[in-house]
Write an enzyme that holds these catalytic residues in place. Sequence first.
Site, PDB file in Angstrom:
ATOM      1  N   ASP A  66      -0.182   5.060   1.267  1.00  0.00           N
ATOM      2  CA  ASP A  66      -0.400   6.358   1.549  1.00  0.00           C
ATOM      3  C   ASP A  66       0.078   5.586   3.337  1.00  0.00           C
ATOM      4  O   ASP A  66      -1.229   4.694   3.773  1.00  0.00           O
ATOM      5  CB  ASP A  66      -1.874   6.788   1.669  1.00  0.00           C
ATOM      6  CG  ASP A  66      -1.634   7.640   0.248  1.00  0.00           C
ATOM      7  OD1 ASP A  66      -1.962   8.782   0.566  1.00  0.00           O
ATOM      8  OD2 ASP A  66      -1.641   6.599  -0.978  1.00  0.00           O
ATOM      9  N   ASP A 100       0.782  -0.819   0.305  1.00  0.00           N
ATOM     10  CA  ASP A 100      -0.111   0.036   0.435  1.00  0.00           C
ATOM     11  C   ASP A 100       1.357   1.515  -0.126  1.00  0.00           C
ATOM     12  O   ASP A 100       2.190   1.044   0.603  1.00  0.00           O
ATOM     13  CB  ASP A 100      -0.767  -0.378   1.077  1.00  0.00           C
ATOM     14  CG  ASP A 100      -1.529   0.911   1.052  1.00  0.00           C
ATOM     15  OD1 ASP A 100      -2.280   1.579   0.587  1.00  0.00           O
ATOM     16  OD2 ASP A 100      -1.346   1.845   2.709  1.00  0.00           O
TER      17      ASP A 100
END
Length: 237
Positions: A33, A31
Site C-alpha cells: 500500500d 511493501d
Amino acid sequence: MSQAHEISPGLVIQGFAPPLRLADFKLIAFDMDSTLINIECVDEIADAAGRKAEVAAITEAAMRGEITDYKESLRQRVALLKGVSVASMEQVYTQRLQLNPGAATLVAACKAAGMQVLLVSGGFTFFTDRIRDLLHIDATRSNLLEAVDGVLTGRMLDQPWGDICDGDEKRKMLLETCAQMGIGAHQAIAMGDGANDLPMMGIAGLSVAYHAKPAVRAQAMVAINSGGLDRLLELLH
C-alpha cells in the site's frame, strides 16, 4: 549514517556510493500500500462503510510512526470495516487500485536479474494475491480478512505464520526467505513508505523509501521523492 545528498532531482542517497550492481542482490521485498500500489486499501474499503476519514486518520498516524502498536491500530481499523461486502472490495480493486509508476518495470528488472521478489504487507490477501499474480511475484505475506456470506465481519483470521503482518513480521519474513535462499540480509533490498517498513529496511543491504513518511526517508539509504519506483534502476547497473 553519512550525510544525505540529492544525486538527481527527487533522488536522495546516504551511506553508500553508486552505482551498485543489481547482480549483487538476490532478493527484493516490497511493501504494497502506497509503495507498489497507489492507495491504502483499508482506507478505500472503509469508504464503502462511510468511515474513510476515521480509518485514514489512524492509518496516517500509524505510517508516520505515531502509533506504536501497529497490530492494535489495524484491529481498530478492520473492526470499522464490519458489514462491508466483498463486492465493495472488488470495486476498490477494479476502480481505485493502480500500480504505482515504474512498479512493473522494476519488478521485471529484478526478476530478469535472477532475484526473488517478495510482497510483505500490512494490507490484505484479497489484494496481495492479485498483485502477486499480476506481477509474477514469488511470495507474499499479508493479513486475511474474515468474511461470512460475502460480508466482512470486522475481524482478521490467524494464518500458519501468525496473526498480523506488522513491521516485525515483515522483518521476519525477509530473514526467513534469506535463510531459505542461503543468502545474507546484505544481499536483500527492502522498499517501503511507512514506519512499519523500517524493521525490514533496517536489516536489508539496501533500504529504499518511496514517496515516504519523513521518518522513513531519514533512515533509508535511497529516497525516491519524485518519479516512479523504477528510479531505483538509476543506481543499480
